[in-house]
Design a protein around this motif. Structure first.
Motif, short mmCIF file in Angstrom:
data_model
loop_
_atom_site.label_atom_id
_atom_site.label_comp_id
_atom_site.label_asym_id
_atom_site.label_seq_id
_atom_site.Cartn_x
_atom_site.Cartn_y
_atom_site.Cartn_z
N SER C 37 0.84 -1.21 0.00
CA SER C 37 0.00 0.00 0.00
C SER C 37 0.86 1.25 0.00
CB SER C 37 -1.02 0.03 1.14
OG SER C 37 -0.65 -0.76 2.20
N ALA C 38 2.09 1.16 0.53
CA ALA C 38 2.99 2.31 0.45
C ALA C 38 3.31 2.61 -1.01
CB ALA C 38 4.28 2.05 1.23
N ILE C 39 3.56 1.56 -1.79
CA ILE C 39 3.86 1.78 -3.21
C ILE C 39 2.66 2.41 -3.92
CG2 ILE C 39 4.34 0.60 -5.40
CD1 ILE C 39 5.94 -1.46 -3.70
N VAL C 40 1.47 1.82 -3.70
CA VAL C 40 0.27 2.37 -4.34
C VAL C 40 0.05 3.81 -3.91
CG1 VAL C 40 -2.24 2.18 -4.46
CG2 VAL C 40 -0.83 0.13 -4.58
N SER C 41 0.20 4.08 -2.61
CA SER C 41 -0.11 5.43 -2.14
C SER C 41 0.93 6.44 -2.65
CB SER C 41 -0.19 5.48 -0.61
OG SER C 41 1.05 5.18 -0.05
N LEU C 42 2.20 6.01 -2.73
CA LEU C 42 3.21 6.95 -3.24
C LEU C 42 2.96 7.28 -4.71
CD1 LEU C 42 6.54 5.72 -1.60
CD2 LEU C 42 5.22 7.78 -1.10
N LEU C 43 2.62 6.26 -5.49
CA LEU C 43 2.32 6.52 -6.91
C LEU C 43 1.13 7.47 -7.04
CD1 LEU C 43 2.85 2.98 -8.49
CD2 LEU C 43 4.34 4.99 -8.62
N LEU C 44 0.07 7.18 -6.26
CA LEU C 44 -1.11 8.04 -6.31
C LEU C 44 -0.77 9.45 -5.84
CD1 LEU C 44 -3.91 5.66 -5.01
CD2 LEU C 44 -3.84 6.81 -7.22
N ALA C 45 0.05 9.54 -4.78
CA ALA C 45 0.40 10.86 -4.24
C ALA C 45 1.14 11.69 -5.27
CB ALA C 45 1.25 10.70 -2.98
N ILE C 46 2.09 11.06 -5.96
CA ILE C 46 2.86 11.80 -6.96
C ILE C 46 1.94 12.20 -8.13
CG2 ILE C 46 4.71 11.61 -8.65
CD1 ILE C 46 6.12 9.75 -6.58
N PHE C 70 -11.16 11.34 -1.02
CA PHE C 70 -10.57 10.26 -0.25
C PHE C 70 -9.99 10.74 1.08
CE2 PHE C 70 -11.23 8.13 -4.18
CZ PHE C 70 -11.60 6.86 -3.76
N ARG C 71 -9.78 12.03 1.23
CA ARG C 71 -9.42 12.52 2.56
C ARG C 71 -10.65 12.57 3.46
NH1 ARG C 71 -5.56 17.44 3.26
NH2 ARG C 71 -7.29 18.49 2.28
N VAL C 100 -4.86 -3.33 0.15
CA VAL C 100 -3.88 -2.46 -0.48
C VAL C 100 -4.57 -1.32 -1.23
CG1 VAL C 100 -2.17 -2.38 -2.33
CG2 VAL C 100 -2.06 -4.18 -0.62
N LEU C 101 -5.66 -1.64 -1.90
CA LEU C 101 -6.38 -0.61 -2.65
C LEU C 101 -6.96 0.45 -1.72
CD1 LEU C 101 -7.38 0.29 -5.43
CD2 LEU C 101 -9.47 -1.02 -5.02
N ALA C 102 -7.64 0.00 -0.64
CA ALA C 102 -8.29 0.95 0.26
C ALA C 102 -7.25 1.83 0.96
CB ALA C 102 -9.15 0.22 1.28
N ILE C 103 -6.23 1.20 1.52
CA ILE C 103 -5.21 1.97 2.24
C ILE C 103 -4.46 2.88 1.27
CG2 ILE C 103 -3.11 1.84 3.64
CD1 ILE C 103 -4.14 -0.83 4.71
N GLY C 104 -4.12 2.33 0.09
CA GLY C 104 -3.40 3.12 -0.91
C GLY C 104 -4.18 4.35 -1.33
N LEU C 105 -5.47 4.18 -1.61
CA LEU C 105 -6.30 5.31 -2.03
C LEU C 105 -6.37 6.37 -0.94
CD1 LEU C 105 -9.30 3.54 -3.81
CD2 LEU C 105 -7.78 5.25 -4.82
N ASN C 106 -6.56 5.91 0.30
CA ASN C 106 -6.72 6.84 1.42
C ASN C 106 -5.42 7.60 1.71
OD1 ASN C 106 -6.59 7.10 4.70
ND2 ASN C 106 -8.61 7.55 3.87
#
Lengths: 226, 284, 227
Positions: C37-46, C70-71, C100-106
């Protein structure tokens, strides 16, 4: 696939659970302010054992999950102390403690933003320590950080579903119960999701208004962004 | 090819191949101006900063812009560097409009491609240096030649070192800007702008942010560059002595208009307008 | 396994060795969920952070919409929705993928704000110097703005990753056998040791969090040698 009749049937059920969610959020928020102030003041104590202990506790609580803390309080404390609390009280205390550590950080930034001259002036006027804090420092430190505190109210509100783990009948547990009774999954979870979304968005509009009002009133002082 | 040409120049800095700029516009056959501001106006919201300015700068000419703060000097320089867009009027560089381009016979607002082509002729040194803090001195100076002029790493660094030698900082190649004094930072910034070989360079109050004891070293470097001759310079400055020494022509502006211009002699010893007389009185 | 004579049992040593295999399994799952989820969230964040300063209105609107929504979402509710409700839209995800999807999105939505605000914090003069050197828009971003923003991003991202690690405990609710889940199983089998088990659980999370903050500090030092 979306059944409006079922939705209408669900609404009163959720309406009953909503006050539990809101109540836990507001009480937890209030408690987090109390703990936050205590942590912030203890973290600045001149006596180093108090300062270090307080900082260590804050660090530890911040580094561990709310859910596990909730479990610990709910299941372990009665065994260690023969003192049992309801799920609601446990939840409120857990939220208050957990977010108190974040709140202490907010207060710290507010206190740090009060100019040194204010402390010196209080000393020059021979104010007592208590008087200095209550009538000079805190009245200047707190107003600028109110919006940041507001943001934590939203965060706490969104965290209340965690308390379903200790069977607090809040919105999400209500939905889960409905699901297992009706075998209809989509509507209950979607409605709960929307309730959280809408309430959070309304809160955050309020916080933003507050922020704008404060920034119009001369310099907003220090408040971390979150 | 560009680099080739300039290299040959740099190896013989004393070369007198270049015609002295003062003799250039003294002659009757004036070349076309390298920069031409034509009825330029600029507003920021309600604030009318530049109220109609015409100004030509000739190849190799050194122009000093002086005047009270708020007179629009800096805005004039920033417009040439495409950091501000004029509200109305035309700026020509080498007879080509800076802010407009032709498309199918119609004049339209310049796109990024056109701006980049035009920018290659202009360089700028800023009041606050604006060095890249995360790059060493050598990288600060060599990165643009590499990524814009497409020089190889070796070529770019060779040129960068040459420029840094010119400003007296070739001993600090691997140092980060945070470890330099203000004067050293500004000298690196000058080298960084020079290495791009612009035809005209804007110096925007380059000593205003410096401690008084560091001003001298920066002015000395600029003077040396000016003496080399071939690059036109627009010196926006509050240093009157320096303007007098370096400039071919001094332009005095106030309230968004050019009030008076002439040789340093005319401007400093024989000012005509009351505005200029009052302004100079505060400096002398 | 119910212990009737609890006082007798308490005098024994804590059966830590019996717990270790389960706790180790749980730790591995927790780290797995956290890393993915760190990978997913970092990609989404960037993506969303850069998107929110895009010159295209559509991209900007999309990025800002994602961040706002999502916030405002409650992560646990989102997790329930992704895992239990999405199958009704014929999207069936494994427990791990749902988590991973839920945590990554959030977390990605919070990360996007960090990316956006640190880029905005790089001074205007740096952009202007890039223009004066005739760098292209992309080069200005990649070579000048982002390296400086990245250095500022590390401390808030370190904190965000600790939040992410903590939030992985919520996968317990969808019965993904992470640390928290395994600890609850242990608690069922060793009821009288409940306080010890939870204490140990808190300690493991604390160690994992500390690992993140140390990593963040080292990374920051590495990215800011120029300061």
């Amino acid at each position: 696939m979306w059944n409006w009749d079922y939705v209408i049937e669900l609404l009163p059920v959720f309406l009953k659970a909503f006050p539990v969610t809101l109540g836990a959020a507001f009480l937890g928020f209030t408690l987090s302010i109390v703990f936050g102030l205590l942590f912030a003041l203890a973290g600045r104590s001149a006596f180093w054992p108090i300062r270090w202990t307080s900082r260590a506790i804050v660090e530890f609580i911040r580094s561990t999950p709310l859910l596990v803390q909730v479990f610990f309080l709910y299941f372990s404390v009665p065994m260690l102390t023969s003192f049992a609390m309801s799920a609601f009280i446990t939840g409120v205390i857990a939220l208050g403690l957990h977010y108190g550590t974040y709140m202490s950080e907010v207060f710290r930034s507010g206190i740090d933003a009060v100019p040194r001259g204010q402390w010196e002036a209080a000393t020059a006027l021979h104010l007592s320590k208590r008087k200095t804090w209550l009538s000079v420092i805190l009245p200047q430190a707190l107003p600028p950080v109110v919006p940041v505190m507001g943001n934590y109210l939203i965060v706490i509100f969104k965290e209340t579903p965690t308390l379903m783990a200790i069977t607090l009948v809040e919105l999400l547990l209500t939905a889960k119960t409905e699901v297992s009774a009706s075998y209809r999954v989509f509507e209950p979870y979607t409605i709960v999701g929307l309730i959280f979304l809408v309430v959070s968005l309304i809160f955050s509009i309020g916080v933003r208004r507050l922020e704008n009002r404060l920034s119009q009133r001369e310099n907003p002082g220090g408040g971390g962004k979150r | 090819m560009n680099a080739q040409l300039d290299k040959s120049f740099m190896t013989e800095p004393e070369s007198t191949l270049h015609i002295e700029p003062s003799s250039l516009h003294a002659a009757s056959a004036k070349p076309n101006p390298i920069v031409s501001y034509q009825s330029i106006q600029k507003s920021f919201g309600d604030l009318h900063v530049i109220k109609g300015i015409d100004l030509d700068i000739y190849p190799g000419e050194k122009i000093a812009l002086i005047g009270p703060s708020g007179s629009g000097k800096t805005t004039l320089g920033r417009m040439l560097m495409t950091l501000e867009e004029p509200t109305s009027g035309t700026i020509l560089i080498d007879d080509e409009p800076l802010w407009q381009t032709e498309l199918k016979g119609k004049r339209i607002r310049a796109n990024e491609k056109h701006l980049r082509k035009m920018r290659s002729k202009v360089g700028m040194v800023f009041q606050h240096f604006n060095l890249f803090p995360h790059m060493s001195v050598l990288n600060n100076v060599s990165m643009a030649p590499r990524s814009v002029l497409k020089l190889t790493k070796e070529e770019a660094e060779e040129q960068a070192i040459m420029m840094l030698r010119k400003v007296g900082l070739d001993q600090k190649l691997q140092v980060y800007p945070s470890q330099l004094s203000g004067g050293q930072k500004q000298r690196v910034a000058i080298a960084r702008a020079l290495v791009m070989q612009p035809k005209v360079m804007v110096f925007d109050e380059v000593t205003s942010a410096l401690d008084p004891e560091l001003v001298g070293e920066v002015l000395f470097v600029i003077k040396e560059i000016a003496d080399e001759g071939q690059m036109a310079m627009m010196l926006i400055t509050h240093e009157m002595e320096f303007a007098r020494e370096v400039a071919d022509r001094v332009v005095f502006g106030a309230d968004g208009l050019i009030v008076e211009q002439g040789t340093p002699e005319d401007i400093f010893t024989n000012p005509q307008s009351e505005r200029l007389q009052a302004f100079l009185k505060r400096f002398l | 396994m119910l212990q009737l004579n609890s006082s007798a049992r308490l005098e024994m040593n804590m059966p830590l060795l019996e717990w270790l295999p389960l706790l180790l399994d749980g730790t591995i799952i927790t780290i797995q969920v956290a890393l993915l989820s760190a990978i997913v969230s970092l990609l989404l964040a960037i993506a969303a952070g850069l998107g929110s300063i895009s010159r295209y209105v559509f991209v900007r609107g999309f990025a800002k919409g994602y961040v706002e929504i999502f916030r405002a979402c409650s992560l646990l509710v989102l997790l329930f929705w992704v895992y239990f409700a999405l199958p009704f839209l014929d999207i069936e995800l494994s427990k791990l993928m749902a988590a991973v999807l839920a945590i990554g999105l959030n977390v990605g939505a919070y990360g996007a704000e960090i990316v956006r605000s640190t880029i905005a914090a790089v001074s205007k003069g740096q952009h202007e110097a890039g223009i004066a050197l005739n760098l292209s828009g992309n080069k200005r971003m990649v070579r000048i703005i982002l390296p400086q923003a990245a250095a500022r991003m590390i401390p808030p991202f370190g904190n965000l990753m600790i939040e992410l690690l903590k939030s992985t405990s919520l996968v317990y609710f969808i019965t993904l056998s992470d640390l928290t889940f395994e600890a609850m199983i242990l608690r069922n089998n060793y009821y009288i040791w409940t306080p010890h088990i939870f204490g140990l659980l808190l300690l493991i999370y604390f160690v994992l969090s500390s690992f993140i903050s140390v990593t963040a500090r080292l990374l920051e030092r590495k990215l800011t040698v120029w300061r």
